[in-house]
Design a protein around this motif. Structure first.
Motif, PDB file in Angstrom:
ATOM      1  N   SER A 350     -27.719  18.444 -25.807  1.00 49.47           N
ATOM      2  CA  SER A 350     -26.885  19.623 -25.603  1.00 49.47           C
ATOM      3  C   SER A 350     -27.724  20.760 -25.053  1.00 49.47           C
ATOM      4  O   SER A 350     -28.955  20.759 -25.164  1.00 49.47           O
ATOM      5  N   HIS A 351     -27.048  21.732 -24.476  1.00 53.70           N
ATOM      6  CA  HIS A 351     -27.742  22.930 -24.016  1.00 53.70           C
ATOM      7  C   HIS A 351     -28.439  23.612 -25.193  1.00 53.70           C
ATOM      8  O   HIS A 351     -29.585  24.075 -25.074  1.00 53.70           O
ATOM      9  N   HIS A 393     -25.423  24.509 -10.424  1.00 51.77           N
ATOM     10  CA  HIS A 393     -26.833  24.711 -10.761  1.00 51.77           C
ATOM     11  C   HIS A 393     -27.013  25.343 -12.134  1.00 51.77           C
ATOM     12  O   HIS A 393     -27.995  26.035 -12.403  1.00 51.77           O
ATOM     13  N   ILE A 394     -26.057  25.063 -13.035  1.00 48.39           N
ATOM     14  CA  ILE A 394     -26.132  25.449 -14.447  1.00 48.39           C
ATOM     15  C   ILE A 394     -25.867  24.209 -15.280  1.00 48.39           C
ATOM     16  O   ILE A 394     -24.963  23.434 -14.968  1.00 48.39           O
ATOM     17  N   GLY A 395     -26.634  24.013 -16.321  1.00 48.86           N
ATOM     18  CA  GLY A 395     -26.487  22.826 -17.149  1.00 48.86           C
ATOM     19  C   GLY A 395     -25.253  22.879 -18.032  1.00 48.86           C
ATOM     20  O   GLY A 395     -24.801  23.957 -18.433  1.00 48.86           O
ATOM     21  N   PRO A 396     -24.697  21.714 -18.388  1.00 48.46           N
ATOM     22  CA  PRO A 396     -23.488  21.664 -19.205  1.00 48.46           C
ATOM     23  C   PRO A 396     -23.765  21.882 -20.686  1.00 48.46           C
ATOM     24  O   PRO A 396     -24.917  21.799 -21.132  1.00 48.46           O
ATOM     25  N   SER A 425     -18.115  20.625 -20.550  1.00 46.26           N
ATOM     26  CA  SER A 425     -18.939  20.905 -19.370  1.00 46.26           C
ATOM     27  C   SER A 425     -18.916  22.391 -19.035  1.00 46.26           C
ATOM     28  O   SER A 425     -19.062  22.783 -17.879  1.00 46.26           O
ATOM     29  N   ASP A 426     -18.713  23.222 -20.056  1.00 47.92           N
ATOM     30  CA  ASP A 426     -18.699  24.667 -19.841  1.00 47.92           C
ATOM     31  C   ASP A 426     -20.106  25.245 -20.005  1.00 47.92           C
ATOM     32  O   ASP A 426     -21.040  24.553 -20.416  1.00 47.92           O
ATOM     33  N   VAL A 476     -19.095  23.614 -15.190  1.00 49.59           N
ATOM     34  CA  VAL A 476     -20.296  23.651 -14.357  1.00 49.59           C
ATOM     35  C   VAL A 476     -20.301  22.549 -13.312  1.00 49.59           C
ATOM     36  O   VAL A 476     -21.168  22.533 -12.425  1.00 49.59           O
ATOM     37  N   THR A 477     -19.351  21.625 -13.378  1.00 47.13           N
ATOM     38  CA  THR A 477     -19.273  20.575 -12.361  1.00 47.13           C
ATOM     39  C   THR A 477     -18.671  21.087 -11.062  1.00 47.13           C
ATOM     40  O   THR A 477     -18.640  20.360 -10.065  1.00 47.13           O
ATOM     41  N   ARG A 478     -18.183  22.317 -11.064  1.00 47.03           N
ATOM     42  CA  ARG A 478     -17.676  22.959  -9.855  1.00 47.03           C
ATOM     43  C   ARG A 478     -18.681  23.994  -9.368  1.00 47.03           C
ATOM     44  O   ARG A 478     -19.313  24.686 -10.175  1.00 47.03           O
ATOM     45  N   GLU A 479     -18.807  24.136  -8.077  1.00 44.90           N
ATOM     46  CA  GLU A 479     -19.774  25.070  -7.514  1.00 44.90           C
ATOM     47  C   GLU A 479     -19.522  26.497  -7.963  1.00 44.90           C
ATOM     48  O   GLU A 479     -20.458  27.258  -8.201  1.00 44.90           O
TER      49      GLU A 479
END
Length: 538
Positions: A350-351, A393-396, A425-426, A476-479
């Motif tokens: 996890s983050h 470019h941000i981790g989930p 995935s936020d 984060v899966t979207r640009e």
């Protein structure tokens, strides 16, 4: 487990789990190689103009966030930037003010600090309409005030007080006074059969929301703040309360249930007898900061807290031996798994757990052991890949690397990146990956980690920034990060912006009193889990 392969003076131990290989080099204790041998320097150069530009950009992000908070949310806990109003998720005492003051001090935003001090002096900590979290209140409020006092009464006193008279000295001293008031309001939570505090409760009527169990993070993440309060006031009652509760974690009465691996614990502890209810856990949510504080207490006072250091070493060594894992498609990466018991390892992360790289680096620096430094940098690299692999470019929030559990449609992504999205995935404005970049830079002085931090800031600034502040994002899966979730967390001020600023302004901080390590590996400051720097005992 494979046999040991000997090459001159270096011993490589390669441990293979079912879901993938662990690629961690345990160095021969007789001669540890330098970090430069294992991680050759990148050679990236950054001039002073670039560093100043980046530090100023981060200061601007703080000011933008603060202005939005003041306009729409003050004095509530946090800004809801999309709704243009405030929210109270942290007791309603103005969490963003207290969480944000230390960063504002470091950035020398004196007008902001002045407003924050004036507000803190007015808080009545004996009154609260909300259910209180002992853990969150300690790390955000108590930690924030004590840290601000250490900074403003210490290296930043001349800058802040210049030409402002006695009023400001009174406001700074009020930080300790208010810390005592808060601790006195909270300390009845320790009034249990064992002395282990209740995790959630109400003030006034004393109604307890959870009076049967607590988690190890809730028990083991109080001792730094409560001990610092005792040391500043000379009143030992606060550290006694926190250390009594901690004893149930330092010595587990029934290791068969509560300690599946040496130093690695279960999660839930009963308040009535101090026994563990389970054996599942790891470095993620519910347990994370317990392990974090073991080494930090020793950094804080090496005379009093040797047992804490020894317990951290146990946990760290067990983590390397039993939990370190590499994805089968990316054996160059290293992650730390979770466990249900000693026979059940789960290849998920996890983050939140990405602070672990920084914590191992802190341990490696303070113990002068490259074994922990090497492992810490491997973990930093792994968490960096969760940022580098996403379109935003941000981790989930959550990820996994178990080859048998790759979701449909994610196999190509897993082959390339070595991990897959798992669950949420936020991005919730979390600091842990950037926190580890900070420690990696402090240890190595390699500007690569500054570049990684800047990339993270640019991505966050692009996706999370709103007209009135910053907010969490949904995907984060979207640009573009997807939907904005309408919450500017107080730890955005306390952690993300502080670590970013220090990464680019470490040299500037030295002019007053360096927050990171100094010559001889002796640290003058230690961060609590909310990134509030506290002055260590000398």
């Amino acid at each position: 487990m494979f046999a040991l392969l000997r090459r001159t003076r270096v011993v490589l131990l390669v441990v293979f789990f079912v879901a993938g290989s662990t690629l961690y080099m345990l160095m021969d204790q007789s001669r540890e190689p330098s970090l430069n041998m294992v991680f050759p320097p990148s050679g990236i150069q950054l001039d002073s103009e670039t560093l100043k530009f980046r530090a100023d950009a981060i200061k601007e992000a703080y000011q933008h966030s603060w202005d939005g908070y003041m306009k729409y949310a003050y004095p509530q806990d946090e800004l809801l930037p999309m709704s243009k109003k405030g929210g109270n998720s942290m007791s309603g005492w103005g969490a963003s003010v207290i969480d944000g003051i230390g960063t504002a001090v470091l950035m020398e935003l004196d007008d902001v600090v002045q407003k924050q001090l004036e507000f803190i002096a007015t808080i009545d900590y004996t009154k609260c309409e909300h259910v209180i979290s002992m853990f969150e209140t300690t790390i955000r409020y108590l930690g924030g005030m004590l840290s601000a006092y250490d900074l403003l009464a210490g290296p930043y006193s001349k800058t802040f007080h210049a030409g402002k008279g006695e009023k400001n000295y009174d406001l700074v001293n009020k930080l300790v006074y208010q810390s005592v008031k808060l601790a006195d309001a909270l300390k009845f939570a320790f009034d249990t059969t064992t002395g282990i505090p209740s995790g959630y409760f109400r003030l006034g009527d004393g109604a307890v929301k959870s009076n049967d169990i607590n988690i190890i993070a809730g028990i083991g993440t109080l001792v730094l703040e409560w001990t610092r309060l005792s040391d500043l006031t000379g009143d030992p009652q606060y550290t006694r309360l926190a250390q009594k509760a901690q004893e149930y974690l330092l010595v587990v009465e029934n290791p068969e249930v509560g300690e599946p691996f040496p130093g690695l614990l279960g999660t839930h502890v009963r308040l009535n007898d101090g026994n563990f209810q389970d054996s599942f856990g790891g470095w993620g949510a519910l347990g994370d900061s317990y392990y974090e504080y073991l080494i930090k207490m020793w950094v804080y006072d090496q005379k009093r807290f040797k047992r804490y250091r020894n317990r951290w070493v146990e946990a760290a060594d067990s983590t390397i031996k039993y939990l370190a894992s590499s994805p089968p498609t990316r054996t160059d990466l290293v992650f730390v798994a979770e466990y249900s018991n000693k026979d059940s390892i789960a290849f998920r992360g996890s983050h939140l757990a990405c602070f672990i790289g920084g914590n191992f680096l802190l341990g490696g620096q303070s113990l002068q052991s490259n074994k922990y430094n090497v492992f810490g940098l491997q973990l930093v690299n792994g968490c960096h890949e969760t940022y580098a692999g996403t379109p935003s470019h941000i981790g989930p929030e959550e990820f996994g690397w178990d080859a048998t559990l790759v979701p449909g449609g994610h196999k190509e992504f897993f082959e390339k990146n070595g991990w897959y999205y798992r669950g949420e995935s936020d991005y919730r404005l979390r600091p842990e990956v950037i926190e580890s970049y900070y420690h990696a830079y402090v240890v190595t002085k390699d500007n690569k980690y500054r570049e990684w931090a800047w990339d993270a800031f640019l991505a966050i600034n692009r996706t999370c920034r709103t007209e009135n502040g910053f907010t969490s994002i949904h995907d984060v899966t979207r640009e573009d990060g997807g939907r904005k979730d309408d919450k500017q967390e107080s730890f955005w001020f306390a952690e993300v912006l502080k670590y970013l600023f220090l990464i680019f302004n470490e040299e500037g901080i030295q002019a007053k009193q360096k927050i990171g390590f100094v010559k001889g590996h002796k640290q003058r400051w230690v961060f609590n889990t909310e990134a509030h720097p506290m002055k260590v005992m000398v």
